[in-house]
Scaffold this motif. Structure first.
Motif, short mmCIF file in Angstrom:
data_model
loop_
_atom_site.label_atom_id
_atom_site.label_comp_id
_atom_site.label_asym_id
_atom_site.label_seq_id
_atom_site.Cartn_x
_atom_site.Cartn_y
_atom_site.Cartn_z
N GLY A 1 3.58 18.90 -7.12
CA GLY A 1 3.81 18.06 -8.30
C GLY A 1 2.92 16.84 -8.32
O GLY A 1 2.38 16.46 -9.37
N ALA A 2 2.75 16.22 -7.16
CA ALA A 2 1.89 15.03 -7.07
C ALA A 2 0.43 15.41 -7.32
O ALA A 2 -0.32 14.66 -7.97
CB ALA A 2 2.03 14.38 -5.69
N TRP B 1 7.51 16.27 -24.16
CA TRP B 1 7.21 15.46 -22.98
C TRP B 1 8.39 15.43 -22.03
O TRP B 1 8.21 15.50 -20.79
CB TRP B 1 6.85 14.04 -23.40
N VAL B 2 9.61 15.35 -22.57
CA VAL B 2 10.82 15.35 -21.73
C VAL B 2 10.97 16.70 -21.03
O VAL B 2 11.25 16.76 -19.83
CB VAL B 2 12.07 15.02 -22.57
N LEU C 1 8.68 20.13 -14.43
CA LEU C 1 7.71 19.79 -13.39
C LEU C 1 8.44 19.43 -12.10
O LEU C 1 8.00 19.77 -11.00
CB LEU C 1 6.83 18.62 -13.84
N HIS C 2 9.59 18.74 -12.23
CA HIS C 2 10.35 18.31 -11.05
C HIS C 2 11.43 19.32 -10.66
O HIS C 2 11.78 19.44 -9.47
CB HIS C 2 10.97 16.94 -11.30
N TYR C 3 11.94 20.05 -11.63
CA TYR C 3 12.99 21.03 -11.36
C TYR C 3 12.50 22.11 -10.41
O TYR C 3 13.26 22.58 -9.54
CB TYR C 3 13.44 21.66 -12.68
N ALA C 4 11.26 22.54 -10.53
CA ALA C 4 10.74 23.66 -9.74
C ALA C 4 10.96 23.46 -8.25
O ALA C 4 11.46 24.35 -7.55
CB ALA C 4 9.25 23.87 -10.04
N GLU C 5 10.59 22.29 -7.74
CA GLU C 5 10.74 22.02 -6.32
C GLU C 5 12.06 21.33 -5.99
O GLU C 5 12.57 21.47 -4.88
CB GLU C 5 9.58 21.15 -5.82
N GLY C 6 12.62 20.61 -6.95
CA GLY C 6 13.84 19.86 -6.68
C GLY C 6 15.10 20.71 -6.71
O GLY C 6 16.05 20.45 -5.96
#
Length: 223
Positions: free
Chosen positions: A67-68, A92-93, A99-104
């Motif tokens: 993500g980073a 955008w939301v 983007l964060h859900y995939a790894e989180g």
């Protein structure tokens, strides 16, 4: 020159996909997993202390975590591509969420599934039946129901939107590609047709095809 430190059977194909979509020059530095432990080689720790992949180096900068890396590449080189504008709501939301859900949220379940599936194989023969019983119970009572809930949720989103926010392919689409490809490697997607369609769309994407030509097909850990 951007260098992508690419470990076999890792999540770095999606970073290569982004670089190809942005038409950026990069050099691929390939690492092989240890044949016995399946861990990354010590040489990768010289690039980043955790010895994980993907990692990129770009001049004086070393960036780890998918993500980073996606954020870094899009902010520095994207010129508005592969992500929605910050004033484009609700895209955008959605983009930020996935983007964060995939790894989180999604990948921890898949990693747990992989770990528990390996426990019986790695256990001494005397306790293999017990280890298998524990593994099967955890999978049946916790992991499988949770994964079904997540896949249903993702499938419903894709039925409505077809992607994960912004112009195709967006950074969120790329971030979500690996966990969904990992799911498809171990189970049927017959119940999740929108996810299957999303993965088919990846296979047909010209930038993804260039990745496969350069780095070979994606392989999933544990397979």
């Amino acid at each position: 020159m951007i260098h992508v430190h690419h470990l076999e059977k890792s999540r770095s194909h999606r970073i290569l996909w982004l670089l190809e979509a942005l038409e950026l020059d990069y050099e691929l530095v390939v690492y092989q997993r240890d044949g016995k432990t399946q861990q990354a080689p010590e040489s990768l720790k010289k690039i980043h202390p955790l010895g994980k992949s993907p990692v990129i180096t770009d001049g004086d900068f070393t960036v780890a975590e998918s993500g980073a890396i996606i954020d870094y590449l899009l902010q520095r080189y994207g010129q508005g591509r592969c992500q929605p504008s910050s004033d484009a709501m609700p895209e955008w939301v959605d983009y930020r969420y996935w983007l964060h859900y995939a790894e989180g949220s999604l990948m921890p379940l898949l990693v747990m599934q992989l770990v528990f599936s390996q426990i019986p194989k790695q256990s001494p023969w005397l306790i293999k039946p017990l280890a298998k019983g524990i593994s099967d119970t955890v999978s049946k009572r916790f992991l499988a129901p949770q994964l079904r809930r997540h896949l249903t949720f993702i499938n419903q989103h894709l039925l409505a939107q077809s992607s994960f926010g912004g112009p195709w392919p967006s950074g969120a689409d790329m971030q979500m590609s690996f966990p969904l490809q990992a799911v498809a490697a171990v189970q049927s997607l017959e119940q999740y047709p929108a996810i299957a369609a999303f993965l088919s769309r990846i296979e047909q994407d010209a930038a993804w095809q260039r990745v496969v030509e350069r780095a070979g097909p994606l392989t999933i850990p544990g397979q």
